[in-house]
Design an enzyme around this catalytic site. Structure first.
Site, PDB file in Angstrom:
ATOM      1  N   HIS A   3      22.408  44.630   8.466  1.00 48.65           N
ATOM      2  CA  HIS A   3      22.978  45.956   8.246  1.00 48.65           C
ATOM      3  C   HIS A   3      24.268  46.098   9.040  1.00 48.65           C
ATOM      4  O   HIS A   3      24.630  45.214   9.807  1.00 48.65           O
ATOM      5  CB  HIS A   3      21.987  47.056   8.652  1.00 48.65           C
ATOM      6  CG  HIS A   3      21.706  47.110  10.122  1.00 48.65           C
ATOM      7  ND1 HIS A   3      20.672  46.419  10.704  1.00 48.65           N
ATOM      8  CD2 HIS A   3      22.340  47.752  11.149  1.00 48.65           C
ATOM      9  CE1 HIS A   3      20.667  46.645  12.014  1.00 48.65           C
ATOM     10  NE2 HIS A   3      21.678  47.446  12.310  1.00 48.65           N
ATOM     11  N   HIS A  50      16.661  50.422   7.327  1.00 51.05           N
ATOM     12  CA  HIS A  50      18.026  50.814   6.972  1.00 51.05           C
ATOM     13  C   HIS A  50      18.822  49.603   6.520  1.00 51.05           C
ATOM     14  O   HIS A  50      18.572  48.487   6.955  1.00 51.05           O
ATOM     15  CB  HIS A  50      18.732  51.533   8.115  1.00 51.05           C
ATOM     16  CG  HIS A  50      18.980  50.720   9.358  1.00 51.05           C
ATOM     17  ND1 HIS A  50      18.026  49.950   9.979  1.00 51.05           N
ATOM     18  CD2 HIS A  50      20.090  50.563  10.090  1.00 51.05           C
ATOM     19  CE1 HIS A  50      18.536  49.371  11.047  1.00 51.05           C
ATOM     20  NE2 HIS A  50      19.801  49.713  11.134  1.00 51.05           N
ATOM     21  N   HIS A  65      29.102  48.150  14.673  1.00 50.65           N
ATOM     22  CA  HIS A  65      28.549  46.802  14.771  1.00 50.65           C
ATOM     23  C   HIS A  65      28.079  46.307  13.415  1.00 50.65           C
ATOM     24  O   HIS A  65      27.838  47.081  12.502  1.00 50.65           O
ATOM     25  CB  HIS A  65      27.388  46.741  15.778  1.00 50.65           C
ATOM     26  CG  HIS A  65      26.142  47.431  15.326  1.00 50.65           C
ATOM     27  ND1 HIS A  65      25.884  48.753  15.628  1.00 50.65           N
ATOM     28  CD2 HIS A  65      25.064  46.996  14.616  1.00 50.65           C
ATOM     29  CE1 HIS A  65      24.709  49.094  15.124  1.00 50.65           C
ATOM     30  NE2 HIS A  65      24.195  48.050  14.509  1.00 50.65           N
ATOM     31  N   HIS A  97      14.765  50.081  19.677  1.00 47.75           N
ATOM     32  CA  HIS A  97      15.247  51.364  19.171  1.00 47.75           C
ATOM     33  C   HIS A  97      14.050  52.268  18.892  1.00 47.75           C
ATOM     34  O   HIS A  97      13.003  51.794  18.450  1.00 47.75           O
ATOM     35  CB  HIS A  97      15.992  51.189  17.842  1.00 47.75           C
ATOM     36  CG  HIS A  97      17.295  50.475  17.942  1.00 47.75           C
ATOM     37  ND1 HIS A  97      18.319  50.898  18.759  1.00 47.75           N
ATOM     38  CD2 HIS A  97      17.756  49.379  17.300  1.00 47.75           C
ATOM     39  CE1 HIS A  97      19.349  50.088  18.615  1.00 47.75           C
ATOM     40  NE2 HIS A  97      19.037  49.150  17.745  1.00 47.75           N
ATOM     41  N   TYR A 106      22.604  43.770  21.753  1.00 47.37           N
ATOM     42  CA  TYR A 106      23.993  43.928  21.317  1.00 47.37           C
ATOM     43  C   TYR A 106      24.894  43.097  22.208  1.00 47.37           C
ATOM     44  O   TYR A 106      24.693  43.031  23.419  1.00 47.37           O
ATOM     45  CB  TYR A 106      24.437  45.387  21.430  1.00 47.37           C
ATOM     46  CG  TYR A 106      23.792  46.311  20.437  1.00 47.37           C
ATOM     47  CD1 TYR A 106      24.366  46.532  19.197  1.00 47.37           C
ATOM     48  CD2 TYR A 106      22.604  46.970  20.738  1.00 47.37           C
ATOM     49  CE1 TYR A 106      23.782  47.387  18.280  1.00 47.37           C
ATOM     50  CE2 TYR A 106      22.012  47.831  19.833  1.00 47.37           C
ATOM     51  CZ  TYR A 106      22.607  48.029  18.604  1.00 47.37           C
ATOM     52  OH  TYR A 106      22.025  48.874  17.704  1.00 47.37           O
ATOM     53  N   GLU A 116      24.937  42.674  16.631  1.00 42.71           N
ATOM     54  CA  GLU A 116      23.554  42.908  17.038  1.00 42.71           C
ATOM     55  C   GLU A 116      22.678  41.820  16.441  1.00 42.71           C
ATOM     56  O   GLU A 116      22.897  41.386  15.315  1.00 42.71           O
ATOM     57  CB  GLU A 116      23.102  44.276  16.512  1.00 42.71           C
ATOM     58  CG  GLU A 116      21.649  44.600  16.756  1.00 42.71           C
ATOM     59  CD  GLU A 116      21.200  45.892  16.070  1.00 42.71           C
ATOM     60  OE1 GLU A 116      20.253  46.499  16.572  1.00 42.71           O
ATOM     61  OE2 GLU A 116      21.778  46.269  15.033  1.00 42.71           O
TER      62      GLU A 116
END
Length: 158
Positions: A3, A50, A65, A97, A106, A116
């Site tokens: 992503h 996501h 990112h 997260h 990261y 990431e």
């Protein structure tokens, strides 16, 4: 690649295009102090937590990112070891997260772009109700263990 997270000033119009034109759906979002305006949105066009995310930012067209998917938390930890051994500039992590429930680290490439390594998350579907995070939950939403954001994470974009 798993992503990316993009920054810009008008995430409502971005969300509308991604949902109505491209077939994405809202998975999670962070609401600002006014309780109505979104600070950030996480959208999916699959069953992943996501596929793309957007954060409200005054300057248009900024990349926060890109993310690469790994198979397990152990692989994220190994990525951290490899980065450290090679003196890669680590931004934050390894950590988890709250939003998306993924595990992460990261880092920055030599040109200053943040990337990431990510694994986990949860399966989601278009008929699920989007998860809402409030302004006072944003720290735990982004970095679940620390429950706070660092200044570099908020300000460095490319």
């Amino acid at each position: 690649m798993d992503h990316c997270l993009l920054y810009g000033p008008d995430i409502e119009k971005v969300q509308e295009i991604f949902e109505k034109v491209l077939g994405f759906y809202l998975v999670e979002h962070v609401v600002m102090e006014d309780g109505k305006t979104d600070l950030a949105i996480w959208l999916s066009c699959s069953t992943k937590a996501h596929d793309i995310a957007f954060v409200r930012h005054p300057e248009p067209g900024k990349l926060h990112h890109i993310s690469f998917k790994l198979d397990s938390w152990e692989r994220v930890l190994r990525a951290a070891d490899i980065m450290s051994m090679n003196r890669v500039s680590i931004d934050i992590g390894p950590t988890r997260h709250g939003i998306t429930r993924g595990t992460t680290i990261y880092a920055f490439d030599p040109s200053g772009n943040r990337f990431e390594t990510f694994c986990g998350g949860y399966d989601t579907y278009p008929d699920y109700k989007a998860v809402t995070w409030t302004w006072d939950e944003v720290g735990a939403g982004i970095f679940y263990h620390d429950r706070k954001l660092n200044e570099r994470f908020l300000t460095v974009v490319s």
